[in-house]
Design a protein around this motif. Sequence first.
Motif, short mmCIF file in Angstrom:
data_model
loop_
_atom_site.label_atom_id
_atom_site.label_comp_id
_atom_site.label_asym_id
_atom_site.label_seq_id
_atom_site.Cartn_x
_atom_site.Cartn_y
_atom_site.Cartn_z
N GLU A 1 1.58 -3.76 -8.44
CA GLU A 1 0.51 -2.85 -8.80
C GLU A 1 -0.60 -2.91 -7.76
O GLU A 1 -0.93 -3.99 -7.25
CB GLU A 1 -0.06 -3.22 -10.19
N LYS A 2 -1.21 -1.79 -7.44
CA LYS A 2 -2.22 -1.72 -6.39
C LYS A 2 -3.63 -2.12 -6.86
O LYS A 2 -4.39 -2.73 -6.12
CB LYS A 2 -2.28 -0.30 -5.81
N HIS A 3 -4.01 -1.76 -8.08
CA HIS A 3 -5.33 -2.04 -8.63
C HIS A 3 -6.47 -1.65 -7.67
O HIS A 3 -7.35 -2.46 -7.34
CB HIS A 3 -5.49 -3.53 -8.99
N PRO A 4 -6.50 -0.41 -7.19
CA PRO A 4 -7.52 -0.02 -6.21
C PRO A 4 -8.94 -0.12 -6.76
O PRO A 4 -9.89 -0.35 -6.00
CB PRO A 4 -7.16 1.44 -5.89
N GLU A 5 -9.10 0.00 -8.07
CA GLU A 5 -10.44 -0.05 -8.67
C GLU A 5 -11.04 -1.46 -8.63
O GLU A 5 -12.24 -1.63 -8.84
CB GLU A 5 -10.39 0.44 -10.12
N LEU A 6 -10.23 -2.46 -8.33
CA LEU A 6 -10.71 -3.83 -8.30
C LEU A 6 -10.97 -4.34 -6.88
O LEU A 6 -11.43 -5.47 -6.71
CB LEU A 6 -9.71 -4.76 -8.99
N ARG A 7 -10.71 -3.51 -5.87
CA ARG A 7 -10.95 -3.91 -4.49
C ARG A 7 -12.43 -4.23 -4.27
O ARG A 7 -13.30 -3.46 -4.64
CB ARG A 7 -10.54 -2.80 -3.53
N LYS B 1 -14.17 -6.46 -5.72
CA LYS B 1 -14.81 -7.04 -6.89
C LYS B 1 -14.33 -8.47 -7.09
O LYS B 1 -13.29 -8.87 -6.58
CB LYS B 1 -14.52 -6.20 -8.13
#
Length: 210
Positions: free
Chosen positions: A4-10, A12
Amino acid sequence: MIFEKHPELRGKHATLAPSQPYWLRYDNEQLYQKYVSSYAQSMGTSLHELAETLIANGLKLKKNDELTVLSHLLGDGIPRNVIDMDRIYGNLRNYVNDGIGYKLTPEQILYYSPYCFGTADAISFRNNFLRIHDLKTGTQPAKMEQLLVYAALFCLEYKIKPGDIDVELRIYQNEEIIHDEPTAEDILPVMDCIVQHSRMMEQIHEGELR
């Protein structure tokens, strides 16, 4: 395996971060304090922004304005259960009202070099009197040294001799006002250090020193 990429957590950081695994040994009270402290920086930023707006517009805080401050913090995403209004409000009110009373300029950048500059919470200079106030929202005792650096930066940027002026520095923290009146003997060494260290950083940047 497709991860999973989880771009919204980059960019953070988690409260329970693997890079700081001390929490593996925390009990419930320590976990709660960890949760509260995770909002310390964002709450400090929110309070400074509110203070800047109030001082800039000459809007003093009254004893019954706690809800105004609480609403601002909640609007900035600070959870209600980490906001200690009993600790926060009196300190903020003193800082804001004094800033207005002394006609200070909030959030003023002081610059000497690309390697040494900073933002004074509130500052004024008139009639050869330099005044710098600093709002602290954390509980750890603050040091006056930070404000001494601001005073030195001011003198360097505006080419003011510290021996020709009077200075008062104030820290607002935990409903206390800590003040100091440094002399040229206190400020000049800091000015010299800023100049020397900035010159050294420039030489390092230019590849003259390794």
